[in-house]
Design a protein around this motif. Structure first.
Motif, PDB file in Angstrom:
ATOM      1  N   THR A  20       0.815  -1.211   0.000  1.00  0.00           N
ATOM      2  CA  THR A  20       0.000   0.000   0.000  1.00  0.00           C
ATOM      3  C   THR A  20       0.853   1.268   0.000  1.00  0.00           C
ATOM      4  N   SER A  21       2.170   1.100   0.055  1.00  0.00           N
ATOM      5  CA  SER A  21       3.085   2.243  -0.069  1.00  0.00           C
ATOM      6  C   SER A  21       2.770   3.347   0.927  1.00  0.00           C
ATOM      7  N   ALA A  44       3.697   7.267   1.691  1.00  0.00           N
ATOM      8  CA  ALA A  44       5.152   7.110   1.606  1.00  0.00           C
ATOM      9  C   ALA A  44       5.520   6.769   0.168  1.00  0.00           C
ATOM     10  N   GLY A  45       6.771   6.359  -0.054  1.00  0.00           N
ATOM     11  CA  GLY A  45       7.207   6.051  -1.406  1.00  0.00           C
ATOM     12  C   GLY A  45       6.684   4.712  -1.884  1.00  0.00           C
ATOM     13  N   HIS A  46       6.834   4.467  -3.191  1.00  0.00           N
ATOM     14  CA  HIS A  46       6.329   3.247  -3.825  1.00  0.00           C
ATOM     15  C   HIS A  46       7.091   2.033  -3.273  1.00  0.00           C
ATOM     16  N   TYR A  65      10.677   0.471  -4.679  1.00  0.00           N
ATOM     17  CA  TYR A  65      10.353   0.671  -6.096  1.00  0.00           C
ATOM     18  C   TYR A  65      10.348   2.171  -6.407  1.00  0.00           C
ATOM     19  N   PRO A  66      10.752   2.541  -7.619  1.00  0.00           N
ATOM     20  CA  PRO A  66      10.743   3.973  -7.935  1.00  0.00           C
ATOM     21  C   PRO A  66       9.323   4.504  -8.087  1.00  0.00           C
ATOM     22  N   ARG A  67       9.206   5.787  -7.951  1.00  0.00           N
ATOM     23  CA  ARG A  67       7.903   6.432  -8.134  1.00  0.00           C
ATOM     24  C   ARG A  67       7.400   6.165  -9.552  1.00  0.00           C
ATOM     25  N   ILE A  68       6.112   5.939  -9.697  1.00  0.00           N
ATOM     26  CA  ILE A  68       5.539   5.705 -11.022  1.00  0.00           C
ATOM     27  C   ILE A  68       5.395   7.059 -11.703  1.00  0.00           C
ATOM     28  N   PRO A 119      14.700   7.339 -12.824  1.00  0.00           N
ATOM     29  CA  PRO A 119      13.970   6.871 -11.636  1.00  0.00           C
ATOM     30  C   PRO A 119      14.026   7.902 -10.512  1.00  0.00           C
ATOM     31  N   GLN A 120      12.920   8.024  -9.821  1.00  0.00           N
ATOM     32  CA  GLN A 120      12.826   8.988  -8.722  1.00  0.00           C
ATOM     33  C   GLN A 120      12.415   8.265  -7.447  1.00  0.00           C
ATOM     34  N   SER A 121      13.107   8.567  -6.383  1.00  0.00           N
ATOM     35  CA  SER A 121      12.740   8.010  -5.085  1.00  0.00           C
ATOM     36  C   SER A 121      12.710   9.129  -4.054  1.00  0.00           C
ATOM     37  N   GLU A 122      12.312   8.784  -2.842  1.00  0.00           N
ATOM     38  CA  GLU A 122      12.248   9.800  -1.791  1.00  0.00           C
ATOM     39  C   GLU A 122      12.521   9.152  -0.442  1.00  0.00           C
ATOM     40  N   VAL A 123      13.023   9.946   0.468  1.00  0.00           N
ATOM     41  CA  VAL A 123      13.037   9.556   1.874  1.00  0.00           C
ATOM     42  C   VAL A 123      11.890  10.306   2.519  1.00  0.00           C
ATOM     43  N   THR A 124      10.981   9.560   3.103  1.00  0.00           N
ATOM     44  CA  THR A 124       9.816  10.178   3.717  1.00  0.00           C
ATOM     45  C   THR A 124      10.148  10.466   5.184  1.00  0.00           C
ATOM     46  N   VAL A 125       9.994  11.716   5.568  1.00  0.00           N
ATOM     47  CA  VAL A 125      10.360  12.126   6.932  1.00  0.00           C
ATOM     48  C   VAL A 125       9.079  12.450   7.694  1.00  0.00           C
TER      49      VAL A 125
END
Lengths: 361, 624
Positions: B145-146, B164-166, B186-189, B196-202
């Motif tokens: 559910t990311s 959060a991220g994928h 997994y990278p963001r769709i 590819p794009q990712s994130e650290v969710t704070v």
């Protein structure tokens, strides 16, 4: 429709003899909220003067305009556009998920979710959203409701499931939904041409409220039901429904209806874009002829005077007595589309800018 | 009971698969695979607050082991939920929490009795779990559910879900308890064939809200995140896939970069740091631990069977002396890597003892823990957790799947692209057919039996070909598998079970919307009563138990980059998990398959459907 109406010349006559008597001694006048208005336009950072929606999130203010979503924070504006991932530059509606802090943004071309700067967009092509024109949006726990030009949608943010509500599964004669209001037990939809739809969360059942006068444009049976089926906005608070139409406004406590029209209340106009109830007896009305506040008995109206454009405020008490209040500032325009609250202050979306009403004591 | 049946079925399927393999590879002397139920697969650990006990999560045996840390003796073997992933200890040490990824629960263990007292419901496929400093709130990262569940521990009630991220997976909490950091695998769709794009969710624990998303461009596949005790330095283990350039010549470039992201006040922002070397790669970095005095950073390379020790001061000095990004400079790591310490097979979690003197590493494919003296950076012990000493063919296959030793310069393993034996959410340019030709989506590899042929063009008749000559020739370009290795690898893949479907109601009854969607999926006439040609019926091509006819069709989805518009019919099991869609990931959602990429009804008759009906169809597809 709203957008087109914005361009209609306002040829209205003030039904009052304005500012005849200062009201300093009137106890009703002193009891009604008085504001000093600060207005924001493109001259001081707003991306567009047509402001369709406003939302306050603690010390931050979001304004949905015709040319982007603007965020007022720390004394300056930041603007989000499709280049940032926003669904469309024309922002029509806003809702805050108070639990997560996520902002939901209804636009002319889809629904966007802004979460700590990240923007995800849902459209009728990439998701189950019923239609890209999102006039209204509301958050009910993990569900996000949208009022669109083709019925209502509900997104379950935990499962990703979309549920659509339209003429096939609700008593919705027209599918042009204009507004949504979410309460702890019910969800209400303002349906342009089909009155108000009530969704009971516990049972999942729908019920509709429409004008007992039917297609008549005159009110034959006042207070016997919704004032008109051309509804534009709903607000559900304290188990009380406030409904706005282009032909007056309604109050329904679950048993009885009470309707308001300009001719027999303090409403400056029957043409209401948005109503926001504060509780079961108090509400704000955003009309084409000014912003109105109703405290359950008395009315206050704030606007630039329709003839002179000079700042104007007046009070109408329970006896219908009109008392002008001397003011030096007014909202940016008398065509008002939305309102939100920041403590005792109000923020008002108008056709010519965003206005901050700073409460005066 | 269910698990026992699953194992029996797996063994039966394995036997069938082996018979098939034996027939196709006559020189292989294969025996029926042993049951690998006894294997432990330790993956993650946590210390008790006094440092006496070490809790070890064992994915394969569904256990939490409790060890006396000093001696390494196993005191308790606690049965938890199915496929447990991570563990967290409450601040007072009285409760231990274990995420059960296939059950969608967290087991709560009372440390007084060392028994499971209850299970808390989470989102789909929980991985990372942390407890806040008050001991009242649990944060759980849900991979499917990311999002991150925020749960009241006392009541077990989930208060909210935070976006959060994928593929949200791993969490850590700052020492002062004010922030929770979440990574995702997994990278963001986003746009097709984009970086590819990712994130650290704070997450702010006071507000229980996401307050920042640290963007990481070019990153796909993030694992552990750690934050120093002073909160000034964060470190993430990650991959940088080179999926936008052809993979055909691995020896001329590289396929994955393995790197760290360092962030926080010490880093002065976000800096990506390469971990590979010019002639050798350290693949699938997974676990991260930062010494209490911040002097060193320890990182496991799960595909290379080593722990890398980094001198933090030298790392930061090197980073600060470079204005331009140096993440693709493979010579850089020589400036800050102190040493590489060989450990067991497939090292995953890395945990420091509270005094920082010992680093414990979970060797997932060895059923052991490596203990490293952090003063001397030396391996001082290997703790045997009691798994079987014999290696079954299935186990051997998994070991081959997770190691990068077969690839040129150790660049990558099967598990780089098939993260935790799933997929990676990327498209790749695999074949030696020219730059930008035949871009393909990486497909899910669960429950593959009965879905052959393989490849999007259906060109490979069996997994033996897919994993054998094709992998060796086009991917690894180095060492060939032996016949035994290939047999066991294929056996492992063919026996990868299907994860439980989260969208099918638990009572087995489809919802009204799903039932309506099923009728659309199976319909043979359109809404106007006219017959739909067989080739335009969903259920014609997507037939059989896996929803594939195992045939190839032109459904109008071919692009100018494809040599042929004819594609293999993909299986649809767990299709909801694998966005984006189509052979080239051009459809970002199931909806777009029909709203954007089916203008002529060649990919099923859909033009007569209302929006409601398309939603119903998708609700049904999500249950498959």
């Amino acid at each position: 429709m709203k957008l087109r109406i914005l361009t209609v010349p306002l040829l209205l006559v003030l039904p009052l003899t304005a500012a005849e008597k200062p009201a300093t001694a009137n106890p009703v006048a002193t009891a009604m909220p008085l504001f000093r208005w600060e207005n924001f336009t493109t001259a001081n950072g707003l991306p567009d003067n047509h402001v369709f929606a406003v939302l306050v999130d603690r010390d931050r203010v979001w304004a949905g305009t015709e040319n982007g979503l603007a965020l007022y924070e720390h004394g300056s504006w930041k603007v989000f556009t499709p280049a940032d991932g926003l669904a469309h530059r024309v922002v029509l509606s806003l809702a805050l998920d108070k639990r997560t802090g996520d902002l939901w943004v209804g636009t002319m071309a889809g629904l966007s979710r802004i979460s700590a700067g990240r923007i995800d967009t849902y459209t009728q092509l990439n998701s189950g959203l019923s239609n890209d024109v999102v006039y209204g949006v509301g958050v009910q726990d993990e569900f996000v409701w949208t009022a669109t030009a083709a019925g209502a949608s509900r997104l379950n943010t935990r499962t990703g499931e979309w549920s659509l509500y339209n003429e096939r599964n609700t008593p919705m004669e027209e599918i042009w939904t204009y507004g949504v209001s979410v309460g702890p037990d019910k969800v209400y939809l303002a349906v342009w041409g089909s009155g108000v739809l009530e969704y009971t969360i516990a049972t999942g059942r729908w019920k509709n409220y429409t004008d007992p006068d039917g297609e008549n444009e005159i009110v034959l049976f006042k207070d016997q039901g919704l004032i008109h089926k051309i509804t534009t906005s709903v607000s559900y608070v304290d188990k009380t429904l406030w409904a706005a139409t282009y032909f007056g406004d309604s109050h329904y406590d679950g048993r009885t209806w009470h309707n308001f029209m300009a001719k027999d209340s303090g409403l400056p106009s029957d043409f209401t874009n948005q109503v926001r109830g504060l509780d079961a007896s108090r509400a704000w009305f955003c009309t084409d002829k000014g912003l109105a506040y109703y405290d359950g008995v008395n009315w206050a109206v704030y606007r630039p005077a329709l003839d002179t454009s000079k700042p104007e405020m007046y009070i109408r008490d329970a006896d219908g007595k009109i008392t002008p209040v001397s003011v030096e500032t007014a909202p940016a325009h008398n065509y008002v589309l939305g309102i939100d609250f920041q403590g005792d202050d109000v923020w008002v979306a108008t056709a010519k800018g965003l206005s901050h009403g700073i409460r005066q004591r | 009971m269910r698990r026992g049946l699953g194992i029996a079925l797996a063994c039966a399927a394995a036997a069938v698969a082996l018979a098939f393999l034996s027939a196709s590879l006559p020189h292989v002397q294969a025996s029926a695979p042993d049951s690998d139920e006894q294997y432990l697969s330790p993956s993650e650990m946590a210390f008790s607050s006094d440092g006496r006990l070490l809790y070890v999560v064992c994915e394969r045996s569904d256990q939490l082991l409790v060890l006396r840390a000093k001696e390494g003796t196993v005191l308790h073997r606690i049965h938890v939920g199915h496929i447990p992933r991570t563990v967290a200890v409450s601040p007072d040490g009285r409760q231990v929490f274990v995420s059960n990824s296939w059950d969608d629960t967290v087991s709560v263990i009372d440390t007084a009795t060392m028994s499971v007292t209850r299970k808390i419901l989470t989102g789909a496929e929980p991985y990372g779990v942390v407890v806040d400093r008050t001991g009242k709130t649990l944060y759980v990262a849900n991979r499917i559910t990311s999002d991150v569940s925020v749960i009241d521990i006392a009541t077990g009630i989930e208060r909210k879900r935070l976006l959060a991220g994928h593929g949200a997976s791993y969490l850590t909490i700052s020492a002062d308890g004010t922030r929770v950091y979440c990574t995702h695998v997994y990278p963001r769709i986003g746009e097709q064939r984009s970086v590819p794009q990712s994130e650290v969710t704070v997450i702010d624990t006071a507000r229980e809200a996401v307050v920042e998303r640290i963007p990481l461009a070019g990153v796909a596949g993030m694992f552990h995140v750690a934050v120093s005790t002073d909160g000034r330095l964060g470190v993430i283990a990650q991959m940088r896939p080179k999926n936008l350039v052809p993979l055909a010549h691995v020896e001329h470039g590289w396929v994955f970069g393995h790197s760290l992201t360092v962030f926080g006040a010490d880093a002065g922002g976000t800096i990506e740091v390469p971990m590979d070397e010019l002639e050798h790669y350290y693949s699938l970095q997974y676990g991260v631990a930062i010494a209490p005095d911040k002097s060193r950073i320890f990182v496991t390379a799960s595909g290379s069977d080593v722990v890398t020790v980094i001198d933090t001061k030298r790392l930061l000095a090197f980073a600060h002396s470079h204005r331009k990004p140096f993440v693709n400079d493979l010579s850089a790591s020589a400036n800050y890597v102190l040493m590489r310490i060989a450990v067991g097979k497939n090292p995953r979690g890395a945990t420091l003892s509270p005094d920082g003197k010992r680093l414990y590493v979970a060797n997932r494919m060895d059923d052991t823990l490596s203990v490293i003296d952090t003063l001397n950076n030396k391996l001082v012990a290997t703790l045997d957790l009691g798994g079987p000493k014999d290696i079954s063919p299935l186990r051997h296959g998994e070991q081959i799947f997770t190691t990068s030793r077969f690839a040129f310069q150790g660049q990558f393993s099967c598990a780089n692209c098939h993260i935790d034996s799933t997929f990676d959410g990327l498209t790749w340019d695999l074949e030696p057919d020219g730059f930008g030709v035949d871009i393909v989506d990486n497909r899910l590899i669960e429950d593959l039996s009965g879905t052959e042929p393989f490849k999007w063009n259906g060109g490979n008749p069996s997994l033996t070909v897919e994993c054998g000559p094709r992998t060796e020739k086009y991917f690894y370009r180095s060492q060939s598998y032996s016949e035994k290795e290939l047999t066991h690898l294929v056996l492992y893949i063919l026996n990868l079970p299907l994860r439980p479907n989260r969208f099918r109601p638990s009572n087995g009854q489809l919802t009204e919307a799903q039932e309506r969607g099923k009728a659309i999926f199976n319909r043979k006439v359109n809404k106007f009563g006219k017959p739909i040609p067989e080739g335009n019926q969903c259920s014609y091509c997507h037939s059989g138990p896996k929803y594939t006819s195992q045939l190839q069709f032109d459904v109008g989805t071919g692009k100018w980059t494809d040599r042929s518009p004819i594609f293999d019919t993909p299986q649809l099991v767990n299709v909801a998990l694998t966005a984006p869609y189509l052979h080239d990931e051009s459809a970002r959602s199931l909806e777009e398959i029909w709203t954007v990429y089916n203008p002529h009804d060649r990919h099923g008759m859909s033009s007569d459907l209302t929006k409601d009906e398309l939603n119903d169809l998708i609700e049904y597809l999500r249950t498959l």
